[in-house]
Design an enzyme around this catalytic site. Structure first.
Site, PDB file in Angstrom:
ATOM      1  N   LYS A   1      59.470  21.104  48.315  1.00 34.56           N
ATOM      2  CA  LYS A   1      60.838  21.071  47.790  1.00 34.56           C
ATOM      3  C   LYS A   1      61.810  20.598  48.880  1.00 34.56           C
ATOM      4  O   LYS A   1      61.496  20.642  50.067  1.00 34.56           O
ATOM      5  CB  LYS A   1      61.230  22.464  47.287  1.00 34.56           C
ATOM      6  CG  LYS A   1      61.216  23.559  48.362  1.00 34.56           C
ATOM      7  CD  LYS A   1      61.257  24.957  47.734  1.00 34.56           C
ATOM      8  CE  LYS A   1      61.236  26.029  48.812  1.00 34.56           C
ATOM      9  NZ  LYS A   1      60.938  27.368  48.254  1.00 34.56           N
TER      10      LYS A   1
ATOM     11  N   TYR B   1      88.061  17.526  68.881  1.00 35.36           N
ATOM     12  CA  TYR B   1      89.153  17.920  67.997  1.00 35.36           C
ATOM     13  C   TYR B   1      89.669  19.312  68.338  1.00 35.36           C
ATOM     14  O   TYR B   1      88.895  20.210  68.681  1.00 35.36           O
ATOM     15  CB  TYR B   1      88.645  17.948  66.548  1.00 35.36           C
ATOM     16  CG  TYR B   1      88.452  16.570  65.936  1.00 35.36           C
ATOM     17  CD1 TYR B   1      89.445  15.608  65.990  1.00 35.36           C
ATOM     18  CD2 TYR B   1      87.267  16.258  65.277  1.00 35.36           C
ATOM     19  CE1 TYR B   1      89.253  14.354  65.403  1.00 35.36           C
ATOM     20  CE2 TYR B   1      87.070  15.017  64.688  1.00 35.36           C
ATOM     21  CZ  TYR B   1      88.077  14.072  64.759  1.00 35.36           C
ATOM     22  OH  TYR B   1      87.898  12.857  64.177  1.00 35.36           O
TER      23      TYR B   1
HETATM   24  C1  LIG Z   1      59.904  28.086  49.037  1.00 34.06           C
HETATM   25  C2  LIG Z   1      58.888  28.945  48.390  1.00 34.06           C
HETATM   26  C3  LIG Z   1      57.627  29.159  48.990  1.00 34.06           C
HETATM   27  C4  LIG Z   1      57.287  28.707  50.401  1.00 34.06           C
HETATM   28  O1  LIG Z   1      57.717  29.677  51.351  1.00 34.06           O
HETATM   29  P1  LIG Z   1      57.425  29.475  52.907  1.00 34.06           P
HETATM   30  O2  LIG Z   1      58.003  30.689  53.536  1.00 34.06           O
HETATM   31  O3  LIG Z   1      58.174  28.249  53.314  1.00 34.06           O
HETATM   32  O4  LIG Z   1      55.972  29.339  53.086  1.00 34.06           O
HETATM   33  C5  LIG Z   1      56.668  29.834  48.250  1.00 34.06           C
HETATM   34  N1  LIG Z   1      56.942  30.314  47.014  1.00 34.06           N
HETATM   35  C6  LIG Z   1      58.153  30.162  46.432  1.00 34.06           C
HETATM   36  C7  LIG Z   1      58.387  30.733  45.077  1.00 34.06           C
HETATM   37  C8  LIG Z   1      59.171  29.490  47.102  1.00 34.06           C
HETATM   38  O5  LIG Z   1      60.380  29.361  46.522  1.00 34.06           O
END
Ligand SMILES: *Cc1c(COP(=O)(O)O)cnc(C)c1O
Length: 369
Positions: free
Chosen positions: A38, A264
């Protein structure tokens, strides 16, 4: 002219392969491994990472939203793709591109059944998400009868898996709480088997879960951050290799007199003679203002240079008074032995946020294909 753009995020696929085999070595041979890609593969490069995971033998991929899965399908990715957080709007796209939705609430389950029926689907693969303590998404254990009733009237869906997500798998002080979540999930699957007389596959663990609770690996684990080289724990971090390196080059060097200010709003006032370097990267690239005012630092010739004053949209200034370097010299934010988790923690955040925040303006270079 230098070969590469000044500011780059380098993605090392050999590091990904290394992390993949470390995670594989922590689970049973028969346990499936899902790679979470993702948010542009945690801010790296979704297509390159997905292709490599496919080649390495990952069993599944996961994205948050349908559009991310469609993007991967258009690039030719064939692996099953779990969509963790589908919205009513993306449901037709999900079916058109053979993505597998997580159904996490009565509203989403009803909507998906409606769409699948309208598109004349039979046994379309879906996954049911249960809430066991994170209280973010998911059905509650006592929703089983309601789910059963919804599925009675249709053959449009096939429940491929049941899953849940841990809230604090990285936190040793929350072991009791996490064991409670494991127990709650075990209850869900027992009751499911009784109610439905079926045995979908089960999954619960994220990266820290794999390292800290391997006994709960069930039929699949869902690893994200570990594949990218971080594990929320210094000991297991040392087994992994960061996939992404963020580097730039010094644009200009200034000699600043005592009492002069930099950036800034007089964000920095020189206490004495100082040498500063201006870098072509700013908050629009994902280095937020929280890294300013001395919190964050970068590395030049292997030496730390603190970020001074306020990070600008396209530029960041650092103090190089103690480093002998020149305009055009390389500057490392993370990677190459510098931990993104270390930089993130200096600004009270975590590797996940720093990595996923590197904006699309920063060119990606893939190595180690
Ligand atoms: C993002 C996510 C993961 C992965 O988690 P990590 O800590 O990056 O391994 C797994 N399961 C779900 C439902 C997630 O949203």
């Amino acid at each position: 002219m230098p070969e590469n753009p000044e500011t780059v995020l380098e993605i090392d696929l050999n590091a990904l392969a290394h992390n993949y085999s470390v995670l594989r070595s922590r689970i049973r041979p028969g346990t499936r491994l899902l790679g979470v890609v993702k948010a542009f593969a945690y801010g790296s490069e979704a297509i390159g990472i997905a292709r490599k995971l496919e080649a390495l033998g990952a069993d599944y991929l996961a994205v948050a939203y349908a559009s991310e899965g469609v993007f991967l399908r258009k690039a030719g990715i064939r692996l099953p793709i779990l969509v963790l957080h589908p919205q009513p709007n993306g449901m037709e796209e999900i079916i058109e591109t053979c993505l597998e939705p997580s159904l996490y609430s009565p509203r989403i389950l009803r909507e998906f059944i409606k769409t699948a029926q309208a598109m004349e689907q039979k046994a379309y693969p879906v996954h049911i998400k249960f809430n066991t303590g994170l209280n973010r998404l998911g059905f509650w254990e006592n929703d089983l009868e309601w789910i059963d009733a919804q599925l009675q009237g249709t053959d449009a869906l096939e429940i491929r898996s049941l899953f849940s997500h841990l809230a604090a798998s990285d936190d040793r002080n929350e072991r009791e709480f996490t064991l409670g979540q494991l127990k709650a999930f075990e209850g869900v699957v027992k009751n499911w088997e009784q109610q439905f007389k079926s045995r979908p596959f089960y999954h619960l663990l994220n990266t820290s879960g794999v390292f800290n609770y391997p006994e709960a690996q069930y039929d699949m684990v869902r690893t994200g951050i570990g594949l990218y080289g971080y594990s929320n724990d210094p000991e297991t971090d040392s087994l992994l290799k960061p996939v992404s390196s963020l580097r730039t080059r010094i644009s200009q060097i200034h000699k600043i007199e005592p009492g002069e200010w930099v950036g800034y709003n007089k964000g920095y006032t020189a206490p004495d003679f100082r040498v500063t370097a201006t870098l072509p990267i700013g908050h629009a690239d994902g280095i937020g203002r929280q890294y300013g005012q001395g919190k964050g630092r970068v590395y030049i010739q292997g030496k730390p240079a603190p970020i001074i004053g306020n990070v600008c949209m396209d530029m960041t200034m650092v103090d190089i008074s103690d480093i002998s370097c020149n305009e055009g010299d390389e500057v490392v934010f993370f990677g190459d032995g510098i931990s993104a988790e270390g930089l993130a923690s200096r600004a009270n955040t975590i590797s996940y946020e720093l990595l996923t925040g590197i904006s699309q303006r920063v060119p990606r270079i893939i190595t180690g294909a």
